[in-house]
Design a protein around this motif. Structure first.
Motif, PDB file in Angstrom:
ATOM      1  N   LEU A  68      41.530  51.115  22.766  1.00 23.18           N
ATOM      2  CA  LEU A  68      40.315  50.539  23.339  1.00 23.18           C
ATOM      3  C   LEU A  68      39.479  51.629  24.004  1.00 23.18           C
ATOM      4  CD1 LEU A  68      41.850  47.314  24.918  1.00 23.18           C
ATOM      5  CD2 LEU A  68      40.188  47.375  23.037  1.00 23.18           C
ATOM      6  N   LYS A  69      38.173  51.554  23.848  1.00 22.28           N
ATOM      7  CA  LYS A  69      37.287  52.575  24.395  1.00 22.28           C
ATOM      8  C   LYS A  69      36.533  52.096  25.639  1.00 22.28           C
ATOM      9  CE  LYS A  69      36.605  54.519  19.763  1.00 22.28           C
ATOM     10  NZ  LYS A  69      35.631  54.771  18.670  1.00 22.28           N
ATOM     11  N   LEU A  70      36.279  50.809  25.711  1.00 32.32           N
ATOM     12  CA  LEU A  70      35.534  50.259  26.847  1.00 32.32           C
ATOM     13  C   LEU A  70      36.448  49.532  27.823  1.00 32.32           C
ATOM     14  CD1 LEU A  70      32.345  48.835  25.089  1.00 32.32           C
ATOM     15  CD2 LEU A  70      32.509  50.893  26.496  1.00 32.32           C
ATOM     16  N   ALA A  71      37.289  48.665  27.317  1.00 32.48           N
ATOM     17  CA  ALA A  71      38.191  47.909  28.182  1.00 32.48           C
ATOM     18  C   ALA A  71      39.182  48.850  28.864  1.00 32.48           C
ATOM     19  CB  ALA A  71      38.931  46.862  27.365  1.00 32.48           C
ATOM     20  N   ILE A  72      39.396  48.627  30.144  1.00 29.43           N
ATOM     21  CA  ILE A  72      40.178  49.550  30.972  1.00 29.43           C
ATOM     22  C   ILE A  72      41.536  48.939  31.290  1.00 29.43           C
ATOM     23  CG2 ILE A  72      40.225  50.822  33.159  1.00 29.43           C
ATOM     24  CD1 ILE A  72      37.130  50.341  33.254  1.00 29.43           C
ATOM     25  N   PRO A  73      42.646  49.636  31.005  1.00 30.67           N
ATOM     26  CA  PRO A  73      43.957  49.150  31.437  1.00 30.67           C
ATOM     27  C   PRO A  73      44.038  49.185  32.969  1.00 30.67           C
ATOM     28  CG  PRO A  73      44.192  50.736  29.646  1.00 30.67           C
ATOM     29  CD  PRO A  73      42.770  50.817  30.121  1.00 30.67           C
ATOM     30  N   ALA A  74      44.068  48.026  33.585  1.00 34.51           N
ATOM     31  CA  ALA A  74      44.066  47.939  35.048  1.00 34.51           C
ATOM     32  C   ALA A  74      44.485  46.545  35.471  1.00 34.51           C
ATOM     33  CB  ALA A  74      42.681  48.267  35.612  1.00 34.51           C
ATOM     34  N   SER A  75      45.011  46.430  36.701  1.00 39.12           N
ATOM     35  CA  SER A  75      45.495  45.153  37.226  1.00 39.12           C
ATOM     36  C   SER A  75      44.483  44.564  38.197  1.00 39.12           C
ATOM     37  CB  SER A  75      46.843  45.346  37.930  1.00 39.12           C
ATOM     38  OG  SER A  75      47.288  44.128  38.475  1.00 39.12           O
ATOM     39  N   ASN A  76      43.556  43.838  37.680  1.00 42.39           N
ATOM     40  CA  ASN A  76      42.622  43.047  38.482  1.00 42.39           C
ATOM     41  C   ASN A  76      41.950  42.094  37.522  1.00 42.39           C
ATOM     42  OD1 ASN A  76      41.184  42.142  40.720  1.00 42.39           O
ATOM     43  ND2 ASN A  76      39.565  43.647  40.492  1.00 42.39           N
ATOM     44  N   LEU A  77      41.168  41.192  38.029  1.00 42.19           N
ATOM     45  CA  LEU A  77      40.372  40.314  37.172  1.00 42.19           C
ATOM     46  C   LEU A  77      39.125  39.896  37.932  1.00 42.19           C
ATOM     47  CD1 LEU A  77      40.971  37.094  38.203  1.00 42.19           C
ATOM     48  CD2 LEU A  77      43.172  37.688  37.204  1.00 42.19           C
ATOM     49  N   GLY A  78      38.166  39.360  37.203  1.00 42.59           N
ATOM     50  CA  GLY A  78      36.905  38.963  37.825  1.00 42.59           C
ATOM     51  C   GLY A  78      36.002  40.128  38.153  1.00 42.59           C
ATOM     52  N   ASP A  79      36.242  41.295  37.540  1.00 44.10           N
ATOM     53  CA  ASP A  79      35.437  42.494  37.786  1.00 44.10           C
ATOM     54  C   ASP A  79      34.238  42.498  36.845  1.00 44.10           C
ATOM     55  OD1 ASP A  79      34.565  45.301  37.983  1.00 44.10           O
ATOM     56  OD2 ASP A  79      36.492  45.670  38.923  1.00 44.10           O
ATOM     57  N   THR A  80      33.234  43.291  37.183  1.00 45.73           N
ATOM     58  CA  THR A  80      32.099  43.459  36.273  1.00 45.73           C
ATOM     59  C   THR A  80      32.506  44.202  35.006  1.00 45.73           C
ATOM     60  OG1 THR A  80      31.497  45.427  37.546  1.00 45.73           O
ATOM     61  CG2 THR A  80      30.299  43.387  38.035  1.00 45.73           C
ATOM     62  N   ARG A  81      33.580  44.991  35.075  1.00 47.29           N
ATOM     63  CA  ARG A  81      34.081  45.733  33.921  1.00 47.29           C
ATOM     64  C   ARG A  81      35.202  44.953  33.263  1.00 47.29           C
ATOM     65  NH1 ARG A  81      32.978  48.278  38.250  1.00 47.29           N
ATOM     66  NH2 ARG A  81      31.695  50.160  38.306  1.00 47.29           N
ATOM     67  N   THR A  82      35.352  45.105  31.960  1.00 51.07           N
ATOM     68  CA  THR A  82      36.439  44.443  31.239  1.00 51.07           C
ATOM     69  C   THR A  82      37.747  45.181  31.483  1.00 51.07           C
ATOM     70  OG1 THR A  82      34.975  43.547  29.540  1.00 51.07           O
ATOM     71  CG2 THR A  82      37.307  43.814  28.963  1.00 51.07           C
ATOM     72  N   LEU A  83      38.759  44.423  31.900  1.00 48.79           N
ATOM     73  CA  LEU A  83      40.066  44.974  32.238  1.00 48.79           C
ATOM     74  C   LEU A  83      41.139  44.322  31.372  1.00 48.79           C
ATOM     75  CD1 LEU A  83      39.739  44.778  36.138  1.00 48.79           C
ATOM     76  CD2 LEU A  83      39.059  46.666  34.639  1.00 48.79           C
ATOM     77  N   VAL A  84      42.135  45.118  30.970  1.00 45.52           N
ATOM     78  CA  VAL A  84      43.224  44.619  30.127  1.00 45.52           C
ATOM     79  C   VAL A  84      44.563  45.078  30.698  1.00 45.52           C
ATOM     80  CG1 VAL A  84      41.892  44.475  27.982  1.00 45.52           C
ATOM     81  CG2 VAL A  84      42.965  46.643  28.621  1.00 45.52           C
ATOM     82  N   ILE A  85      45.626  44.285  30.438  1.00 50.52           N
ATOM     83  CA  ILE A  85      46.938  44.668  30.934  1.00 50.52           C
ATOM     84  C   ILE A  85      48.023  44.034  30.066  1.00 50.52           C
ATOM     85  CG2 ILE A  85      47.144  42.748  32.579  1.00 50.52           C
ATOM     86  CD1 ILE A  85      48.327  44.873  34.564  1.00 50.52           C
ATOM     87  N   PRO A  86      49.095  44.767  29.759  1.00 50.44           N
ATOM     88  CA  PRO A  86      50.225  44.189  29.021  1.00 50.44           C
ATOM     89  C   PRO A  86      51.094  43.399  29.996  1.00 50.44           C
ATOM     90  CG  PRO A  86      50.650  46.510  29.446  1.00 50.44           C
ATOM     91  CD  PRO A  86      49.288  46.211  30.031  1.00 50.44           C
ATOM     92  N   VAL A  87      51.046  42.104  29.939  1.00 56.76           N
ATOM     93  CA  VAL A  87      51.565  41.238  30.993  1.00 56.76           C
ATOM     94  C   VAL A  87      53.067  41.389  31.226  1.00 56.76           C
ATOM     95  CG1 VAL A  87      51.835  38.829  31.700  1.00 56.76           C
ATOM     96  CG2 VAL A  87      49.715  39.583  30.608  1.00 56.76           C
TER      97      VAL A  87
END
Length: 414
Positions: free
Chosen positions: A349-368
């Motif tokens: 992924l180039k835009l989505a950021i691996p990070a632990s949060n949600l509801g941010d202006t940036r798209t965030l992803v995480i392997p649950v």
């Protein structure tokens, strides 16, 4: 602006501060950093401490900047009053600390945020019995009730598998039995849904998420909707029965949870959250439309095993979500086909950021399964429907076409 009830959601929030006098005509409530509050008359100080007149005692129990945010949240949820805390988890913990006693029983949805699940397990070890049930079915909730049941707790949309509780029928059940119905509204936000509409007595919001919206401040809140009869609740101490009955819950929570345990929201964070809240409706409109577009693309791709998003007709509670919510939320999760490694996918992924949060202006992803739900173990994850390849996505406000292409290209060549 003399009658805020006649205005829409965003207009009301934007002009909320000006419903009360603001120092020097400022448009935002200023950041008040003082911990102590002085009074010219010592009798006035005593009256404030005794609850005979409004005022501030000490920063741990309240602050003008935090109060302004609480007023906004009360308007958002059409409530009676709100208490703010340092985090969303502190707000949930306040229920256990301020309203429950050893021997009480709680019925909770089994589909919970991992930290909330962990907190209930801690409470269970301290003498409060907790039953985890499938809250998508009101019959499962009813079957778990006992004479000692005090609270029923659910999330609107479960994080991360997006199961939706049978919110209205559970509210009717709680009303029949005189139970305190607590709804965590974090995944929907007050813009998409008001739990008061289904009979909730207390509403939880993790302000860090969609309300603040920018990933720059932690906070949480409890809003009393005014629907619950505190006069029938057995755990209220006599000290807090001096006020009107509808204030008993908030009075005890402020003292027993906020004052005694100290999970207070600071004024700087309150200011960030209040300013962020002004654009919540605008952000969520974009985030929800983005989430639906990306979810549709993934569901149509053969390399994706499953997509869990209430906005898709394939979702088990799609009709319920359509009936209850203004839109379907900014969070979804999906499972990759067995031959597509979830870590390799995330790294492409180039835009989505691996990070632990949600509801941010940036798209965030995480392997649950490997992160936020790792601690609970494979057996508990399986009972919650969390696959080892599950990826949670919190969609941001990026341009829709850019997000769709980013999630598509990361699937790698067919």
């Amino acid at each position: 602006m003399t009658d805020p009830k006649k205005y829409g959601f965003t207009t009301t929030i934007l002009h909320s501060d000006r419903q009360k006098p603001i120092e020097h005509g400022a448009l935002h409530k200023p950041i008040h950093t003082s911990v102590a509050f002085g009074y010219r008359d010592a009798r006035e100080l005593a009256a404030v401490f005794q609850g005979k007149q409004p005022g501030y005692r000490y920063g741990r129990q309240g602050n003008p900047t935090v109060s302004a945010l609480e007023d906004k949240l009360t308007k958002m949820e059409d409530g009676l009053g709100t208490l703010c805390f340092s985090t969303g988890m502190a707000a949930i913990a306040a229920v256990m600390q301020g309203l429950l006693r050893a021997g009480d029983h709680v019925v909770s949805s089994a589909f919970l945020f991992g930290n909330t699940n962990s907190l209930w397990q801690t409470v269970a070890g301290q003498g409060v019995d907790v039953s985890f049930v499938d809250a998508t079915d009101v019959n499962a909730v009813e079957a778990a009730l006992t004479p000692a049941t005090r609270v029923v707790f659910v999330e609107t949309i479960a994080n991360p598998r997006t199961q939706i509780a049978d919110l209205k029928r559970i509210g009717e059940l709680c009303a029949r039995h005189g139970l305190l119905y607590i709804v965590d509204n974090t995944m929907t936000s007050p813009y998409l849904f008001r739990p008061k509409s289904v009979g909730a007595g207390l509403v939880v919001n993790a302000l860090t998420k969609s309300i603040g919206g920018h990933g720059n401040a932690l906070g949480g809140s409890l809003t009393d909707t005014g629907l619950f009869d505190w006069g029938a609740y057995p755990n209220i101490f006599d000290n807090y029965k001096r006020a009107a009955i509808n204030q008993w819950g908030l009075a005890q929570l402020r003292a027993k949870a906020l004052r005694d345990f100290g999970g207070s929201l600071g004024p700087e964070a309150a200011h960030h959250l209040a300013v962020g809240a002004e654009t919540m409706a605008l952000r969520l409109e974009r985030e929800c439309s983005n989430a639906l577009a990306v979810a549709r693309m993934l569901e149509a791709d053969e390399r994706v095993a499953a997509v869990h998003y209430p906005g898709l007709p394939s979702h088990p509670q799609h009709a319920l979500a359509t009936d209850l919510f203004r839109a379907y939320g900014s969070l979804f999760s999906f499972e990759l086909r067995a031959d597509v490694d979830c870590f390799d996918y995330l790294n492409r992924l180039k835009l989505a950021i691996p990070a632990s949060n949600l509801g941010d202006t940036r798209t965030l992803v995480i392997p649950v399964a490997h992160t936020i739900f790792y601690e609970m173990g494979a057996q508990r994850r399986a009972s919650m429907g969390i696959a080892e390849s599950l990826i949670r996505v919190s969609i941001g406000i990026e341009d829709t076409a850019d997000l769709v292409e980013d999630f598509r290209q990361a699937l790698a060549p067919r």
